[in-house]
Design a protein around this motif. Sequence first.
Motif, short mmCIF file in Angstrom:
data_model
loop_
_atom_site.label_atom_id
_atom_site.label_comp_id
_atom_site.label_asym_id
_atom_site.label_seq_id
_atom_site.Cartn_x
_atom_site.Cartn_y
_atom_site.Cartn_z
N ARG A 231 0.66 -1.30 -0.18
CA ARG A 231 0.05 0.13 -0.16
C ARG A 231 0.69 1.50 -0.06
O ARG A 231 0.59 2.22 -0.72
N PRO A 232 1.94 1.32 0.91
CA PRO A 232 2.63 2.59 0.83
C PRO A 232 3.55 2.79 -0.45
O PRO A 232 3.44 3.93 -0.83
N VAL A 235 0.64 4.07 -2.78
CA VAL A 235 0.22 5.51 -2.46
C VAL A 235 1.33 6.47 -2.98
O VAL A 235 0.83 7.53 -3.61
N LEU A 236 2.56 6.06 -2.88
CA LEU A 236 3.78 6.94 -3.33
C LEU A 236 3.51 6.83 -4.93
O LEU A 236 3.70 8.23 -5.36
N HIS A 254 1.96 11.24 5.41
CA HIS A 254 1.31 10.06 5.72
C HIS A 254 2.17 8.86 5.54
O HIS A 254 1.68 7.61 5.98
N LEU A 255 3.02 8.70 4.77
CA LEU A 255 3.88 7.80 4.24
C LEU A 255 5.07 7.65 5.18
O LEU A 255 5.53 6.53 4.88
N ARG A 256 5.24 8.29 6.19
CA ARG A 256 6.26 8.17 7.10
C ARG A 256 5.93 8.07 8.65
O ARG A 256 6.52 7.88 9.41
N VAL A 264 10.60 2.64 1.67
CA VAL A 264 9.47 3.67 1.27
C VAL A 264 9.66 4.91 1.77
O VAL A 264 9.56 5.95 1.21
N GLY A 265 10.23 4.84 3.15
CA GLY A 265 10.21 6.33 3.88
C GLY A 265 11.44 6.90 3.32
O GLY A 265 11.44 8.29 2.97
N THR A 268 10.64 8.25 -0.05
CA THR A 268 9.61 9.43 0.30
C THR A 268 10.35 10.77 0.40
O THR A 268 10.04 11.69 -0.24
#
Length: 332
Positions: A231-232, A235-236, A254-256, A264-265, A268
Amino acid sequence: MTVSATPALVVPPRKLFLSLQLRLMLALSLSFLVLFVVLFAVLLKVLEGQQLSQAQSDLRHVLQKAVSQANGDDLAGLYGLGNELVSEYWKDPSYLKSFAGLRDISDTDPRAFPFAYVQQDGQFKLVASAAGHAAALPDAPATALAAGLNPATEGAFVTPSPLNQDGYFLIGTLPIKNAAGEVICAMGMRFAIDYVYNAYLQVRAHALQVMVGLYLALLVLFSWISRHFSRPVAVLASEVQAIREGEYQRNFAHLRRGPFSDEVGTLTEVFEDLLARVSRREQTLVREVQALKIEIDQNKRERQVAEVVETEGFVRLREKARAMRERRNNPV
């Protein structure tokens, strides 16, 4: 002057889209499916091996019991000249004494079918069995029958019998010797093991049902896991698509979320840094374009004024105005 042609933009072919969630779910489910199949095959093999080992142990025990009832010295009297069996040997008291208990053994353990045999003129001949002396010699490998008549054979020789219409069997043979250690005849045992394969088939059927149910349950779990972890990224990708369409004011906070950072972080943070740089560059370009527009407008006005000033009519007007100023300043 030669003007080089601008190379045409090559658009890569559009690939079939396969989401990360689907790929994760397929990878996890296929991995566990292979693991289940391997474990299932190994467990069935172990179960079959244990059952066969127990059946072989039971066969040896029953075969030893049958041999212990036979007396090799008494049975030696059943042979005539040239090792030929005497006529109506089955009526001899020594024969009855040694082999009368074969039917009892078969009745006690229905899996067992004991039989005694000799070899004459290169052929194996039955001399006694749980079904009587007139029964046919059970179907058995020649190696097993020969081992039973071999003086060098130590212990019972056990081997699977070829599958026939009667089912699955083990064949065991053991020599019957006299006091001098000479082989008089051999005791054989046909041991039914259909129950082993029936149990194997039942376990396989039940285990297959359990495995299918467990796999479906794990498939649901894998679907949730893959959706949670993909999901992340999804979303990214959506945020980046919006940036691609010109929406630079995006919020990646919201991704962190969560106590830990991951790839992913990090990705981002990289996108936020790139977006901030692109935004600053865009603002700089806007200011430069506005300044350039003002400069262009001013140059345009100056050029238009110069064009008006340099026209013939404007020159005559300017001469008339100068003449009028001179007459006013120097009246006659």
